[in-house]
Scaffold this motif. Structure first.
Motif, mmCIF file in Angstrom:
data_model
loop_
_atom_site.group_PDB
_atom_site.id
_atom_site.type_symbol
_atom_site.label_atom_id
_atom_site.label_comp_id
_atom_site.label_asym_id
_atom_site.label_seq_id
_atom_site.Cartn_x
_atom_site.Cartn_y
_atom_site.Cartn_z
ATOM 1 N N UNK A 167 -7.022 -0.253 -1.171
ATOM 2 C CA UNK A 167 -8.450 -0.342 -1.433
ATOM 3 C C UNK A 167 -8.614 0.181 -2.910
ATOM 4 N N UNK A 168 -7.630 0.748 -3.367
ATOM 5 C CA UNK A 168 -7.764 0.879 -4.986
ATOM 6 C C UNK A 168 -7.493 -0.259 -5.913
ATOM 7 N N UNK B 200 0.853 -1.086 0.058
ATOM 8 C CA UNK B 200 0.093 -0.047 0.130
ATOM 9 C C UNK B 200 0.819 1.226 0.094
ATOM 10 N N UNK B 201 2.117 1.077 -0.251
ATOM 11 C CA UNK B 201 3.120 2.268 -0.333
ATOM 12 C C UNK B 201 2.920 3.104 -1.569
ATOM 13 N N UNK C 242 -7.751 -7.942 -1.687
ATOM 14 C CA UNK C 242 -8.136 -9.100 -0.686
ATOM 15 C C UNK C 242 -7.028 -9.701 -0.387
ATOM 16 N N UNK C 243 -6.247 -10.200 -1.474
ATOM 17 C CA UNK C 243 -5.175 -10.816 -1.233
ATOM 18 C C UNK C 243 -3.888 -10.120 -0.514
ATOM 19 N N UNK C 244 -3.677 -8.618 -1.173
ATOM 20 C CA UNK C 244 -2.812 -8.144 -0.493
ATOM 21 C C UNK C 244 -3.123 -7.579 0.906
ATOM 22 N N UNK C 245 -4.362 -7.458 1.243
ATOM 23 C CA UNK C 245 -4.607 -6.965 2.739
ATOM 24 C C UNK C 245 -4.467 -8.204 3.741
ATOM 25 N N UNK C 246 -4.494 -9.422 3.408
ATOM 26 C CA UNK C 246 -4.131 -10.434 4.037
ATOM 27 C C UNK C 246 -2.805 -10.966 4.046
#
Length: 91
Positions: free
Chosen positions: A22-23, A16-17, A30-34
């Motif tokens: 969310x974008x 998220x850097x 979803x994969x990146x958040x987890x």
């Protein structure tokens, strides 16, 4: 040098850097958040900015703690296998 740049690009994107998670498109977000990368930028930023509440913040931190434990024990297991297979000649 190219491998380092590719690694940096992937880590920056999935943490998220570069852009907020969310974008990202549905499944990638979803994969990146987890993933463990979210704990580098996204999770601290969401908590600091107040975008997540107390319970959801605890879940995000618990996910990162789970990654710490999984990677720690995975590394210990691989290290044990590597040490058993190691042969040192000479002295």
């Amino acid at each position: 040098m190219g491998v380092q740049w590719a690694r940096l690009a992937v880590v920056n994107l999935l943490s998220g850097a570069l852009i907020p998670l969310a974008y990202l498109p549905g499944r990638l977000a979803t994969a990146a958040q987890w993933s463990p990368f979210a704990g580098l930028t996204s999770t601290p930023a969401l908590i600091f900015l107040g975008r997540v509440g107390g319970r959801e913040a605890l879940v995000l931190v618990a996910v990162q703690l789970g990654w710490v434990l999984a990677l720690w024990f995975g590394a210990r297991g691989l290290w044990g296998v590597a040490v058993r297979r190691l042969t040192v000649n000479g002295g």
